[in-house]
Design a protein around this motif. Sequence first.
Motif, PDB file in Angstrom:
ATOM      1  N   UNK A  58     -16.298  34.342 -50.951  1.00 55.21           N
ATOM      2  CA  UNK A  58     -16.099  35.578 -50.196  1.00 55.21           C
ATOM      3  C   UNK A  58     -15.376  36.614 -51.046  1.00 55.21           C
ATOM      4  N   UNK A  59     -15.855  37.871 -51.055  1.00 55.71           N
ATOM      5  CA  UNK A  59     -15.182  38.926 -51.815  1.00 55.71           C
ATOM      6  C   UNK A  59     -13.756  39.158 -51.313  1.00 55.71           C
ATOM      7  N   UNK A  60     -12.949  39.801 -52.136  1.00 58.10           N
ATOM      8  CA  UNK A  60     -11.545  40.035 -51.769  1.00 58.10           C
ATOM      9  C   UNK A  60     -11.433  40.956 -50.551  1.00 58.10           C
ATOM     10  N   UNK A  61     -12.238  42.002 -50.524  1.00 61.86           N
ATOM     11  CA  UNK A  61     -12.159  42.985 -49.437  1.00 61.86           C
ATOM     12  C   UNK A  61     -13.284  42.769 -48.433  1.00 61.86           C
ATOM     13  N   UNK A  62     -12.932  42.885 -47.167  1.00 61.24           N
ATOM     14  CA  UNK A  62     -13.930  42.726 -46.109  1.00 61.24           C
ATOM     15  C   UNK A  62     -14.767  43.996 -45.983  1.00 61.24           C
ATOM     16  N   UNK A  63     -16.089  43.884 -45.969  1.00 63.78           N
ATOM     17  CA  UNK A  63     -16.936  45.064 -45.745  1.00 63.78           C
ATOM     18  C   UNK A  63     -16.634  45.709 -44.390  1.00 63.78           C
ATOM     19  N   UNK A  64     -16.612  47.009 -44.362  1.00 61.35           N
ATOM     20  CA  UNK A  64     -16.287  47.734 -43.127  1.00 61.35           C
ATOM     21  C   UNK A  64     -17.212  47.340 -41.985  1.00 61.35           C
ATOM     22  N   UNK A  65     -18.479  47.133 -42.293  1.00 55.27           N
ATOM     23  CA  UNK A  65     -19.438  46.806 -41.240  1.00 55.27           C
ATOM     24  C   UNK A  65     -19.091  45.479 -40.572  1.00 55.27           C
ATOM     25  N   UNK A  66     -18.548  44.522 -41.341  1.00 50.03           N
ATOM     26  CA  UNK A  66     -18.190  43.225 -40.754  1.00 50.03           C
ATOM     27  C   UNK A  66     -16.931  43.343 -39.894  1.00 50.03           C
ATOM     28  N   UNK A  67     -16.023  44.231 -40.277  1.00 54.07           N
ATOM     29  CA  UNK A  67     -14.849  44.482 -39.422  1.00 54.07           C
ATOM     30  C   UNK A  67     -15.296  45.100 -38.101  1.00 54.07           C
ATOM     31  N   UNK A  68     -16.265  46.006 -38.168  1.00 51.18           N
ATOM     32  CA  UNK A  68     -16.809  46.595 -36.938  1.00 51.18           C
ATOM     33  C   UNK A  68     -17.466  45.520 -36.073  1.00 51.18           C
ATOM     34  N   UNK A  69     -18.205  44.626 -36.714  1.00 51.94           N
ATOM     35  CA  UNK A  69     -18.848  43.547 -35.965  1.00 51.94           C
ATOM     36  C   UNK A  69     -17.805  42.598 -35.369  1.00 51.94           C
ATOM     37  N   UNK A  70     -16.705  42.411 -36.078  1.00 50.34           N
ATOM     38  CA  UNK A  70     -15.649  41.548 -35.539  1.00 50.34           C
ATOM     39  C   UNK A  70     -15.098  42.114 -34.232  1.00 50.34           C
ATOM     40  N   UNK A  71     -14.923  43.407 -34.178  1.00 54.43           N
ATOM     41  CA  UNK A  71     -14.423  44.003 -32.921  1.00 54.43           C
ATOM     42  C   UNK A  71     -15.359  43.661 -31.764  1.00 54.43           C
ATOM     43  N   UNK A  72     -16.652  43.604 -32.055  1.00 58.75           N
ATOM     44  CA  UNK A  72     -17.625  43.281 -31.008  1.00 58.75           C
ATOM     45  C   UNK A  72     -17.514  41.833 -30.551  1.00 58.75           C
ATOM     46  N   UNK A  73     -17.122  40.926 -31.454  1.00 55.63           N
ATOM     47  CA  UNK A  73     -17.000  39.514 -31.060  1.00 55.63           C
ATOM     48  C   UNK A  73     -15.572  39.154 -30.658  1.00 55.63           C
ATOM     49  N   UNK A  74     -14.645  40.096 -30.777  1.00 55.37           N
ATOM     50  CA  UNK A  74     -13.238  39.828 -30.471  1.00 55.37           C
ATOM     51  C   UNK A  74     -13.016  39.251 -29.075  1.00 55.37           C
ATOM     52  N   UNK A  75     -13.773  39.632 -28.043  1.00 57.81           N
ATOM     53  CA  UNK A  75     -13.551  39.035 -26.722  1.00 57.81           C
ATOM     54  C   UNK A  75     -13.709  37.517 -26.675  1.00 57.81           C
ATOM     55  N   UNK A  76     -14.425  36.943 -27.649  1.00 61.10           N
ATOM     56  CA  UNK A  76     -14.599  35.496 -27.676  1.00 61.10           C
ATOM     57  C   UNK A  76     -13.342  34.770 -28.141  1.00 61.10           C
ATOM     58  N   UNK A  77     -12.481  35.472 -28.847  1.00 62.98           N
ATOM     59  CA  UNK A  77     -11.377  34.832 -29.546  1.00 62.98           C
ATOM     60  C   UNK A  77     -10.144  34.748 -28.665  1.00 62.98           C
ATOM     61  N   UNK A  78      -9.661  33.534 -28.484  1.00 58.16           N
ATOM     62  CA  UNK A  78      -8.463  33.320 -27.670  1.00 58.16           C
ATOM     63  C   UNK A  78      -7.195  33.370 -28.510  1.00 58.16           C
ATOM     64  N   UNK A  79      -7.222  32.789 -29.702  1.00 58.00           N
ATOM     65  CA  UNK A  79      -6.069  32.719 -30.587  1.00 58.00           C
ATOM     66  C   UNK A  79      -6.453  33.283 -31.947  1.00 58.00           C
ATOM     67  N   UNK A  80      -5.522  34.018 -32.565  1.00 60.00           N
ATOM     68  CA  UNK A  80      -5.824  34.780 -33.766  1.00 60.00           C
ATOM     69  C   UNK A  80      -6.468  34.010 -34.898  1.00 60.00           C
ATOM     70  N   UNK A  81      -6.063  32.748 -35.103  1.00 55.81           N
ATOM     71  CA  UNK A  81      -6.586  31.997 -36.238  1.00 55.81           C
ATOM     72  C   UNK A  81      -8.111  31.854 -36.187  1.00 55.81           C
ATOM     73  N   UNK A  82      -8.699  31.983 -34.992  1.00 59.97           N
ATOM     74  CA  UNK A  82     -10.156  31.882 -34.869  1.00 59.97           C
ATOM     75  C   UNK A  82     -10.864  33.004 -35.627  1.00 59.97           C
ATOM     76  N   UNK A  83     -10.119  34.061 -35.983  1.00 60.38           N
ATOM     77  CA  UNK A  83     -10.704  35.149 -36.763  1.00 60.38           C
ATOM     78  C   UNK A  83     -11.175  34.650 -38.122  1.00 60.38           C
ATOM     79  N   UNK A  84     -10.537  33.611 -38.636  1.00 55.47           N
ATOM     80  CA  UNK A  84     -10.983  33.032 -39.908  1.00 55.47           C
ATOM     81  C   UNK A  84     -12.425  32.554 -39.777  1.00 55.47           C
ATOM     82  N   UNK A  85     -12.701  31.865 -38.696  1.00 58.12           N
ATOM     83  CA  UNK A  85     -14.041  31.319 -38.472  1.00 58.12           C
ATOM     84  C   UNK A  85     -15.035  32.426 -38.141  1.00 58.12           C
ATOM     85  N   UNK A  86     -14.606  33.384 -37.324  1.00 63.80           N
ATOM     86  CA  UNK A  86     -15.503  34.482 -36.950  1.00 63.80           C
ATOM     87  C   UNK A  86     -15.910  35.301 -38.169  1.00 63.80           C
TER      88      UNK A  86
END
Length: 269
Positions: A54-82
């Motif tokens: 994985x590159x050092x910096x997260x692509x902006x588009x993937x951060x945007x997509x993460x916001x869309x899947x954020x409702x699935x996440x109960x605890x922060x560490x799950x962001x690693x998997x998402x």
Amino acid sequence: MPAQTGHFIPLIFDTIMNDDSIVYALDFDGVLCDSAVETAMTGWKAAGKIWNDMPKAAPTILIDHFRAVRPLIETGFEAILAMRLLFLGETVAGIYSDYAAKSQNLLQERQISTDELKKLFGATRDHWIAADQAEWIAMNPLFDGIAEKLQRLGQRSTWYVVTTKQERFVKQILQAHAIELEDKKIFGLDRNLSKPEVLKGLVQSHPAQTLYFAEDRLPTLLNVQKHAELDSIKLIFALWGYNTPEDKTLAAAQPFMLQGLEDFLESES
């Protein structure tokens, strides 16, 4: 309100008897703090320590997509998997379709436990804070008007934070916005208690007061409903938080108080 029965959790809850008639229990991420971008970035940084492709910096588009899947996440560490799933090319719809199984596959592939992910996620945040605290704080803004709301609450009511976030991070974000809250009023991941367990303790600590619980995750509120000892709690579904249109529709059929941010800021209860 009559005293509630049920299991009392010792050495965790102090009995705090005020003249206040109302007590607030407030979720943090998605209710008080818009932490989605920081959570995504921390998840990406932590994932890079597990998967070196994985590159050092997260692509902006993937951060945007993460916001869309954020409702699935109960605890922060799950962001690693998402974030790993998004890097691998999973779509938002694909993650929603089978999030639990896909996350479990990643854990099994790397033979890593959720406890290890929690430690890694917290350590990654600590490293970011040590390197650039101002940047980290800037990535964790409170929703508009929340700081003023909490300052008003602190003057007239008792309020708690009930969250799956590690408590030291809650404390730092609140302090950065000139909001002081005693450590004993922050119930986070460190306590190893579920939100219903925390709420049961608060009900017992405030037997003569009305308790309101504000939460943006529909599954959490539905879980609270399963506990008869918590029937007296007034449940607020935070429409401005990390939930989906489907969540909002389903919540409307429940005996919740559905509030937008403006309603929450203006409400006296």
